[in-house]
Motif scaffolding. Structure first.
Motif, PDB file in Angstrom:
ATOM      1  N   VAL A  54      50.308 -41.556  41.871  1.00 35.67           N
ATOM      2  CA  VAL A  54      50.801 -42.704  42.636  1.00 35.67           C
ATOM      3  C   VAL A  54      51.218 -43.833  41.696  1.00 35.67           C
ATOM      4  O   VAL A  54      52.259 -44.477  41.890  1.00 35.67           O
ATOM      5  N   ILE A  55      50.411 -44.085  40.663  1.00 34.42           N
ATOM      6  CA  ILE A  55      50.760 -45.128  39.688  1.00 34.42           C
ATOM      7  C   ILE A  55      52.083 -44.789  39.007  1.00 34.42           C
ATOM      8  O   ILE A  55      52.942 -45.662  38.815  1.00 34.42           O
ATOM      9  N   ALA A  56      52.273 -43.519  38.646  1.00 35.90           N
ATOM     10  CA  ALA A  56      53.519 -43.108  37.998  1.00 35.90           C
ATOM     11  C   ALA A  56      54.710 -43.224  38.947  1.00 35.90           C
ATOM     12  O   ALA A  56      55.830 -43.521  38.520  1.00 35.90           O
ATOM     13  N   GLU A  57      54.478 -43.011  40.230  1.00 37.16           N
ATOM     14  CA  GLU A  57      55.557 -43.095  41.213  1.00 37.16           C
ATOM     15  C   GLU A  57      55.931 -44.543  41.536  1.00 37.16           C
ATOM     16  O   GLU A  57      57.111 -44.885  41.633  1.00 37.16           O
ATOM     17  N   ASP A  58      54.933 -45.400  41.709  1.00 36.75           N
ATOM     18  CA  ASP A  58      55.182 -46.776  42.136  1.00 36.75           C
ATOM     19  C   ASP A  58      55.255 -47.774  40.974  1.00 36.75           C
ATOM     20  O   ASP A  58      55.789 -48.870  41.117  1.00 36.75           O
ATOM     21  N   VAL A  59      54.680 -47.435  39.854  1.00 33.16           N
ATOM     22  CA  VAL A  59      54.714 -48.205  38.618  1.00 33.16           C
ATOM     23  C   VAL A  59      54.275 -49.666  38.794  1.00 33.16           C
ATOM     24  O   VAL A  59      55.003 -50.583  38.416  1.00 33.16           O
ATOM     25  N   PRO A  60      53.085 -49.906  39.324  1.00 33.43           N
ATOM     26  CA  PRO A  60      52.529 -51.256  39.245  1.00 33.43           C
ATOM     27  C   PRO A  60      51.978 -51.544  37.855  1.00 33.43           C
ATOM     28  O   PRO A  60      51.706 -52.694  37.506  1.00 33.43           O
ATOM     29  N   THR A 112      54.342 -57.361  41.253  1.00 33.20           N
ATOM     30  CA  THR A 112      55.330 -56.580  42.008  1.00 33.20           C
ATOM     31  C   THR A 112      56.029 -57.389  43.091  1.00 33.20           C
ATOM     32  O   THR A 112      56.960 -56.884  43.723  1.00 33.20           O
ATOM     33  N   ASP A 113      55.613 -58.643  43.293  1.00 33.95           N
ATOM     34  CA  ASP A 113      56.326 -59.532  44.210  1.00 33.95           C
ATOM     35  C   ASP A 113      57.371 -60.385  43.496  1.00 33.95           C
ATOM     36  O   ASP A 113      58.181 -61.059  44.147  1.00 33.95           O
ATOM     37  N   SER A 118      46.627 -58.477  41.591  1.00 37.26           N
ATOM     38  CA  SER A 118      47.983 -57.965  41.795  1.00 37.26           C
ATOM     39  C   SER A 118      48.290 -57.845  43.289  1.00 37.26           C
ATOM     40  O   SER A 118      47.428 -57.458  44.078  1.00 37.26           O
ATOM     41  N   PRO A 119      49.529 -58.145  43.682  1.00 34.36           N
ATOM     42  CA  PRO A 119      49.908 -57.988  45.090  1.00 34.36           C
ATOM     43  C   PRO A 119      50.139 -56.532  45.491  1.00 34.36           C
ATOM     44  O   PRO A 119      50.280 -56.239  46.687  1.00 34.36           O
ATOM     45  N   TYR A 120      50.173 -55.648  44.521  1.00 35.29           N
ATOM     46  CA  TYR A 120      50.447 -54.241  44.829  1.00 35.29           C
ATOM     47  C   TYR A 120      49.304 -53.619  45.623  1.00 35.29           C
ATOM     48  O   TYR A 120      48.128 -53.764  45.274  1.00 35.29           O
TER      49      TYR A 120
END
Length: 534
Positions: free
Chosen positions: A487-493, A295-296, A453-455
């Motif tokens: 949260v995963i569905a909203e932010d999609v990491p 995500t970075d 992961s940076p998320y």
């Protein structure tokens, strides 16, 4: 016997506590030739990953299937499913009402395979070693709720947790909690190569070819003392370059059983053919596949790009084209059969839609087509992975919103590179550490996550994960588990793709195959023996 498909329903796990053997190394039929299991798992030691079979480092299903035969844990998952039961321990349990103090008593007379006694101090050493080494795989995070380890005499071990953790007994059944001999495993460094020593049901002799573990030869450990009944004197795991050569070896009788990863075509043909002496067995499984994001990375740092991909991917089309009835679309990182599952991605995105994806990108001022490379591993999750990524490429490119290329990389290169953040988007599979929703969420969302992961999400780390672990009744954790999936569905990491069934192909004279794999895809060699099947 006619070749056929035998379906073993998940309810078999409900019988596990009743059926579980409580013997030792002296039980079972034993004798005869080794039971030989084929796999396409590759075991390599490299500069980037020199210690593939050290319990403090290993964090993939293939390596764990070696370790589970050799390195004993305090607890073990029973046949099928169910709550873990004592293994190296005689008894274990929480001793407080808050699930923060967990005590175990070791079995009397426990020994390592070399005859050295196993003591509470060895358990403490092993756990503290894994935590202090903090291997790049992130496997140590499974033990992150441990604050201190206390011993009382040679047989009592007490774990003081830094927060309530109802899933802790499951974590003590995973190889990272395996008991190792301080004489074999240094406290301040990983054990390079393919040697493994422990107090489990087998000893293991590696056979190396061209720097890879070509065959692992398991011999029944005469000092083993635990809850498992060992039904053979010798077993082998043979690594094949591809599923085709593994299938040929099974047909010729060079191996007795093959598991992962058969191709969809192999499973279909074995299911449809009649006659012969090979059966295909369908076993309840919890394998999932997903896309991960750095995500970075500039190409996917904007959440709108990741959300647009989630809006476009057609899981039904993907599964139908590649896996057929052997998989099902997945709309959460948590499989549908696990308590706490929620279809968060479907609830958020609904049916695939180019217009909705276009609106997301336009609203975020993202220039289209977005150029991306989807990276996948060529030799870890099966031969169909390439076809799967070709389908994903087609779906995204056909939208006109993406310009996607795909690149396949061998696992020995792919895995270390992913952990270093070298891929913007990558395909991965997940076999749970234990059959609980926590094992599909915390490894990806907690501190020191398995993908490096940076998320991060403060609500998830500081509130939702601890909240869910306070609930011994896992159904009571549904609200916090559902919120994490949302949260995963909203932010999609991550983007979940599908969940799969698992299969075992076996020759007719091998018994115990109903329990050769559990739902977490853990191989249980001790269940297998030669005999007359029904």
């Amino acid at each position: 016997m006619n070749r056929k498909t035998l379906v073993l329903p998940a309810v078999i796990g409900l019988l596990a506590p009743v059926l579980a053997a409580c013997g030792g190394s002296d039980g079972g039929s034993g004798g005869g030739d080794a039971v030989v299991v084929g796999t396409t798992d590759r075991f390599t030691a490299s500069k980037e990953a020199p210690a593939p079979l050290d319990p403090a480092y290993a964090y993939d299903v293939g390596a764990w299937n070696i370790l589970r035969q050799t390195v004993q844990t305090l607890m073990v998952q029973p046949r099928g499913d169910g709550q873990p039961v004592p293994e190296a321990a005689e008894k274990c349990g929480f001793t407080d009402t808050g699930n923060e103090r967990y005590a175990c008593t070791l079995r009397d007379g426990l020994k390592f395979a070399n005859g050295d006694p196993v003591t509470a101090a060895d358990v403490k050493y092993s756990i503290e070693r894994a935590l202090s080494l903090k291997a790049a795989t992130g496997v140590f995070s499974l033990l992150s709720t441990i604050d201190t380890v206390e011993t009382q005499g040679d047989r009592e071990v007490i774990f003081h947790l830094n927060t309530a953790d109802a899933t802790f007994p499951f974590k003590l059944s995973t190889p990272v909690a395996g008991i190792v001999n301080p004489d074999d495993y240094k406290k301040d460094s990983l054990r390079d190569g393919f040697e493994v020593d422990g107090s489990g049901p087998y000893t293991m002799k590696p056979e190396i070819k061209d720097g890879e573990l070509a065959k692992a030869v398991f011999t029944k450990n005469p000092h083993y003392k635990g809850s498992l009944k060992v039904n053979n004197d010798k077993a082998e795991i043979v690594s094949f370059a591809d599923a085709q050569s593994m299938g040929t070896a099974l047909e010729k009788g060079d191996i007795d059983l093959m598991t992962r990863a058969m191709t969809p075509d192999q499973v279909r043909k074995l299911s449809e053919d009649t006659g012969g002496d090979v059966d295909i067995i369908e076993v309840a499984g919890l394998e999932i596949r997903y896309l991960g994001f750095n995500t970075d990375a500039p190409t996917v740092k904007d959440k709108a790009v990741r959300k647009a991909m989630a809006q476009l991917i057609n899981r039904n089309e993907l599964v139908s084209a590649v896996y057929g009835s052997q998989a099902e679309p997945l709309y959460s990182m948590v499989p549908a059969s696990i308590p706490g599952h929620s279809n968060s991605f479907f609830n958020t995105y609904g049916e695939p839609s180019v217009s909705k994806a276009k609106a997301m990108l336009e609203s975020a001022d993202v220039t289209t087509p977005v150029k991306l490379t989807l990276n996948y591993t060529t030799d870890h999750y099966g031969a169909a992975t390439k076809q799967e990524f070709e389908q994903l490429q087609k779906q995204l490119n056909d939208s006109g919103l993406f310009d996607v290329e795909i690149e396949g990389i061998p696992w020995k290169v792919f895995n270390p590179a992913e952990l270093k953040g070298e891929y913007d988007v990558y395909g991965m599979g997940w076999f749970p550490d234990f059959p609980d929703a926590d094992s599909f969420l915390a490894p990806f969302l907690d501190k020191d996550n398995a993908l490096n992961s940076p998320y991060t999400n403060v609500e998830v780390i500081n509130k939702l994960i601890p909240q869910s672990r306070r609930e011994a009744d896992r159904l009571s954790a549904a609200d916090s588990l559902t919120r994490m999936q949302d949260v995963i569905a909203e932010d999609v990491p991550l983007i979940p793709l599908w969940q799969g069934k698992q299969y075992v192909a076996v020759r007719d004279d091998i018994t115990g195959t109903a329990y050769a794999l559990n739902t977490s895809s853990s191989l249980q060699l001790w269940e297998l023996a030669r005999g007359v099947s029904g």
